[in-house]
Design a protein around this motif. Structure first.
Motif, short mmCIF file in Angstrom:
data_model
loop_
_atom_site.label_atom_id
_atom_site.label_comp_id
_atom_site.label_asym_id
_atom_site.label_seq_id
_atom_site.Cartn_x
_atom_site.Cartn_y
_atom_site.Cartn_z
N ARG A 204 0.83 -1.21 0.00
CA ARG A 204 0.00 0.00 0.00
C ARG A 204 0.87 1.27 0.00
O ARG A 204 0.82 2.09 0.92
N PRO A 205 1.63 1.43 -1.07
CA PRO A 205 2.52 2.60 -1.13
C PRO A 205 1.74 3.90 -1.25
O PRO A 205 0.62 3.93 -1.77
N THR A 206 2.34 4.97 -0.78
CA THR A 206 1.73 6.29 -0.89
C THR A 206 2.25 7.05 -2.11
O THR A 206 1.68 8.06 -2.49
N MET A 207 3.33 6.54 -2.71
CA MET A 207 3.89 7.20 -3.89
C MET A 207 4.60 6.15 -4.72
O MET A 207 5.29 5.27 -4.19
N LEU A 208 4.43 6.24 -6.05
CA LEU A 208 5.14 5.37 -6.97
C LEU A 208 6.20 6.18 -7.71
O LEU A 208 5.91 7.24 -8.27
N LEU A 209 7.42 5.67 -7.73
CA LEU A 209 8.52 6.26 -8.48
C LEU A 209 8.81 5.32 -9.64
O LEU A 209 9.60 4.38 -9.52
N ILE A 215 5.76 10.71 -11.72
CA ILE A 215 5.61 10.16 -10.38
C ILE A 215 4.13 10.18 -10.00
O ILE A 215 3.40 11.11 -10.32
N ILE A 216 3.69 9.14 -9.30
CA ILE A 216 2.28 9.02 -8.90
C ILE A 216 2.19 9.24 -7.39
O ILE A 216 2.78 8.49 -6.61
N SER A 217 1.46 10.28 -7.00
CA SER A 217 1.34 10.62 -5.59
C SER A 217 -0.07 11.12 -5.32
O SER A 217 -0.94 11.08 -6.18
N GLY A 218 -0.29 11.64 -4.11
CA GLY A 218 -1.60 12.16 -3.76
C GLY A 218 -2.57 11.05 -3.39
O GLY A 218 -2.23 9.86 -3.36
N SER A 219 -3.81 11.43 -3.09
CA SER A 219 -4.81 10.45 -2.69
C SER A 219 -6.21 10.97 -3.02
O SER A 219 -6.40 12.16 -3.30
N LYS A 220 -7.17 10.08 -2.98
CA LYS A 220 -8.57 10.40 -3.18
C LYS A 220 -9.39 9.53 -2.25
O LYS A 220 -9.22 8.30 -2.24
N ASP A 221 -10.27 10.15 -1.48
CA ASP A 221 -11.12 9.42 -0.53
C ASP A 221 -10.27 8.53 0.38
O ASP A 221 -10.61 7.36 0.63
N ASP A 222 -9.17 9.07 0.87
CA ASP A 222 -8.26 8.38 1.80
C ASP A 222 -7.54 7.19 1.21
O ASP A 222 -6.89 6.43 1.95
N THR A 223 -7.62 6.99 -0.10
CA THR A 223 -6.88 5.92 -0.76
C THR A 223 -5.78 6.54 -1.61
O THR A 223 -6.05 7.36 -2.48
N PRO A 224 -4.52 6.15 -1.37
CA PRO A 224 -3.43 6.73 -2.18
C PRO A 224 -3.64 6.44 -3.67
O PRO A 224 -4.07 5.34 -4.05
N ASN A 225 -3.33 7.43 -4.49
CA ASN A 225 -3.41 7.22 -5.93
C ASN A 225 -2.47 6.10 -6.38
O ASN A 225 -2.75 5.40 -7.36
N ALA A 226 -1.38 5.91 -5.65
CA ALA A 226 -0.46 4.82 -5.97
C ALA A 226 -1.18 3.47 -5.87
O ALA A 226 -1.00 2.59 -6.73
#
Length: 280
Positions: A204-209, A215-226
């Protein structure tokens, strides 16, 4: 195609440096990542080795520091092609700089792989990466995670940062070519690939490199976009599998060559599934 900045500071101690090798398979180019803030740094992937401007960017980011370890996600030339040149540049690497790659006969016995790693091999600087192996540089810790499917030797890296300026619950994942910042990747072994996606989803990463793309970061409805992206990858592959099953369950087209022995040809299945892609 969106333009990525050649250099991007991700958090303290983590910098993305673009390989400057854009193309249909590399997107804007290969993303390489520089870790650490001290005199010795860790570099993940090296670009293709054919872009002089990339090494200029590395020098700009390093200043008087030097790369002490190079970690490679997998054997493809756009990720390992810069190893020989880097090891021959004392202004960028230490005299003891070590190269780490998952050792795998299926990939390492290829002549092009041996050529790209020739200097590391001849100088006894090439070492194995094993699953769960850790690498520390300053406050940053990278943990190798074996993720085959794109290639047999593929490694991702879980990154944690103990710097006080970084959120304690932040979990970064260097994905290599397991997951891209845009689009989907090439898969050579689907079962292994799906298992690898399930494995990194469990982190359950919070960011993908990623190895390519933004880079994929941030979240929506408490679920990380990653997490959402990894879930999307899994759903996409499951959808393709169901499409293939449906095609094979139907009657094949009445087209040459004859006799067909009642079966589908590979290119016919491909055309039936990928209806939005035309053969050039």
């Amino acid at each position: 195609m969106d333009k990525l900045s050649p250099v991007k500071q991700i958090t303290r101690g983590i910098v993305r440096i673009l390989g400057l090798n854009p193309g249909p398979f590399t997107l804007e180019g290969t993303n390489t990542y520089l870790f650490g803030e001290g005199e010795r740094r860790v570099l993940v992937d090296t670009g293709d080795g054919e872009q002089p401007g990339y090494f200029d960017l590395l020098k700009q980011c390093l200043g008087t520091s030097r790369i002490d370890r190079i970690l490679l996600t997998h054997w493809h030339a756009d990720h390992i092609g810069g190893v020989n040149r880097l090891l021959a540049m004392p202004e960028l690497v230490t005299s003891s700089c070590a190269v780490y790659k998952n050792k795998n006969p299926a990939t390492d016995d290829q002549d092009n792989v041996k050529a790209h790693l020739a200097l590391a091999i001849s100088q006894n600087r090439l070492y194995n990466i094993v699953d769960m192996q850790t690498f520390e540089v300053g406050d940053v810790r990278l943990q190798a995670t074996y993720t085959p499917g794109h290639t047999d030797d593929h490694m991702a890296f879980i990154v944690t940062n103990n710097n006080a300026d970084v959120a304690v619950d932040e979990r970064l994942l260097v994905t290599g070519d397991l997951v891209l910042g845009r689009g989907t990747t090439i898969v050579y072994d689907l079962q292994q690939y799906m298992n690898s996606l399930d494995r990194v989803l469990g982190i359950r990463p919070t960011m993908l490199l990623p190895g390519h793309g933004p880079i994929i970061s941030g979240s929506k409805d408490d679920t990380p976009n990653a997490v959402r992206v990894i879930e999307g990858y899994i759903a996409h592959r499951n959808m393709r599998e169901q499409q293939i099953i449906a095609v094979l369950a139907s009657s094949p087209p009445n087209a040459p060559p004859i006799p067909r022995n009642g079966g589908w040809r590979l290119e016919e299945v491909t055309s039936a599934v990928y209806t939005d892609i035309t053969d050039p």
